[in-house]
Design a protein around this motif. Structure first.
Motif, PDB file in Angstrom:
ATOM      1  N   VAL A  57       5.894  -0.587  -1.778  1.00 38.47           N
ATOM      2  CA  VAL A  57       4.899  -1.278  -2.592  1.00 38.47           C
ATOM      3  C   VAL A  57       5.058  -0.900  -4.062  1.00 38.47           C
ATOM      4  CG1 VAL A  57       2.437  -1.546  -3.081  1.00 38.47           C
ATOM      5  CG2 VAL A  57       3.245  -1.608  -0.727  1.00 38.47           C
ATOM      6  N   LEU A  65       4.512  -6.110  -3.257  1.00 35.16           N
ATOM      7  CA  LEU A  65       3.632  -7.232  -2.933  1.00 35.16           C
ATOM      8  C   LEU A  65       4.002  -8.466  -3.748  1.00 35.16           C
ATOM      9  CD1 LEU A  65       0.250  -5.306  -2.635  1.00 35.16           C
ATOM     10  CD2 LEU A  65       1.754  -6.076  -0.789  1.00 35.16           C
ATOM     11  N   ALA A  68       7.165  -9.857  -2.258  1.00 32.21           N
ATOM     12  CA  ALA A  68       6.879 -10.599  -1.019  1.00 32.21           C
ATOM     13  C   ALA A  68       6.349 -11.992  -1.347  1.00 32.21           C
ATOM     14  CB  ALA A  68       5.871  -9.828  -0.166  1.00 32.21           C
ATOM     15  N   ILE A  84       6.524  -4.058   4.943  1.00 32.10           N
ATOM     16  CA  ILE A  84       6.176  -3.106   3.895  1.00 32.10           C
ATOM     17  C   ILE A  84       6.308  -1.710   4.498  1.00 32.10           C
ATOM     18  CG2 ILE A  84       4.267  -2.154   2.529  1.00 32.10           C
ATOM     19  CD1 ILE A  84       5.104  -4.708   1.250  1.00 32.10           C
ATOM     20  N   CYS A  88       0.529   2.980   2.630  1.00 32.34           N
ATOM     21  CA  CYS A  88      -0.349   1.834   2.390  1.00 32.34           C
ATOM     22  C   CYS A  88      -1.823   2.194   2.409  1.00 32.34           C
ATOM     23  CB  CYS A  88      -0.136   0.765   3.465  1.00 32.34           C
ATOM     24  SG  CYS A  88       1.509   0.103   3.520  1.00 32.34           S
ATOM     25  N   GLU A  92      -3.775  -2.546   0.072  1.00 33.44           N
ATOM     26  CA  GLU A  92      -2.376  -2.992   0.059  1.00 33.44           C
ATOM     27  C   GLU A  92      -2.033  -3.756   1.325  1.00 33.44           C
ATOM     28  OE1 GLU A  92      -0.555   0.791  -0.672  1.00 33.44           O
ATOM     29  OE2 GLU A  92      -0.261   0.349  -2.790  1.00 33.44           O
ATOM     30  N   SER A  95      -3.637  -7.171   0.901  1.00 28.24           N
ATOM     31  CA  SER A  95      -2.879  -7.928  -0.104  1.00 28.24           C
ATOM     32  C   SER A  95      -1.529  -8.349   0.456  1.00 28.24           C
ATOM     33  CB  SER A  95      -2.668  -7.082  -1.364  1.00 28.24           C
ATOM     34  OG  SER A  95      -3.904  -6.728  -1.921  1.00 28.24           O
ATOM     35  N   GLY A  96      -0.915  -7.466   1.231  1.00 26.87           N
ATOM     36  CA  GLY A  96       0.367  -7.786   1.853  1.00 26.87           C
ATOM     37  C   GLY A  96       0.245  -8.929   2.834  1.00 26.87           C
ATOM     38  N   VAL A 101       3.356 -10.852   4.342  1.00 29.45           N
ATOM     39  CA  VAL A 101       4.123  -9.770   4.953  1.00 29.45           C
ATOM     40  C   VAL A 101       3.889  -9.775   6.466  1.00 29.45           C
ATOM     41  CG1 VAL A 101       4.333  -7.249   5.075  1.00 29.45           C
ATOM     42  CG2 VAL A 101       4.125  -8.378   2.862  1.00 29.45           C
ATOM     43  N   PHE A 104       3.813  -3.663   8.766  1.00 24.92           N
ATOM     44  CA  PHE A 104       3.613  -2.512   7.886  1.00 24.92           C
ATOM     45  C   PHE A 104       4.011  -1.247   8.617  1.00 24.92           C
ATOM     46  CE2 PHE A 104       0.772  -5.786   6.539  1.00 24.92           C
ATOM     47  CZ  PHE A 104       0.815  -5.717   5.157  1.00 24.92           C
TER      48      PHE A 104
END
Length: 135
Positions: A57, A65, A68, A84, A88, A92, A95-96, A101, A104
């Motif tokens: 990130v 982000l 992405a 990601i 995190c 995040e 937002s991802g 995304v 994670f």
């Protein structure tokens, strides 16, 4: 098909993390290409043609982000599985997800968690290619 196959673009500004991810994925038979930040990722993605991209990130020039979101906005990379790999926060992660995304992995991570995550995304990528081949 014997073992895993696929190309992973690993994007992280930490050389140590890039190497750790690269070594663990190469041990599984995957091809790994690295980039130091989101800007370099966007420069090389069409040449490299990865099957999966992992993004940190917090990076200079262009964060994960934003990278992405740009990959999702480009028709050529819209369908690429994105993961990601970062320490995190909930913000995040949200937002991802908003940026498109797919997965994670929190740092610090276990190598087998990394391998499982990337292989899962590669399988999804393979299925997607089978449905919609020919670009």
């Amino acid at each position: 098909m014997s073992g895993a196959s696929g190309r992973v673009l690993v994007v992280d500004d930490s050389k140590g993390i890039r190497q750790l991810i690269k070594v663990n994925l190469e041990l599984e038979g995957l091809e790994v290409v690295t980039a130091v930040d989101g800007a370099e990722c966007l420069d090389v993605v069409h040449h490299v043609r990865p099957d999966v991209i992992t993004l940190d990130v917090v990076m200079p020039r262009l964060d994960g982000l934003s990278t992405a979101a740009r990959l999702r906005a480009d028709p050529r990379t819209r369908g690429l599985p994105l993961a990601i790999i970062s320490a995190c926060t909930q913000y995040e992660v949200e937002s991802g997800l908003d940026a498109g995304v797919d997965a994670f992995l929190p740092k610090p991570f276990e190598p087998d968690e990394l391998v499982r995550l990337v292989k899962g995304l590669l399988e999804r990528s393979d299925r997607r290619d089978g449905v919609c081949s020919g670009g």
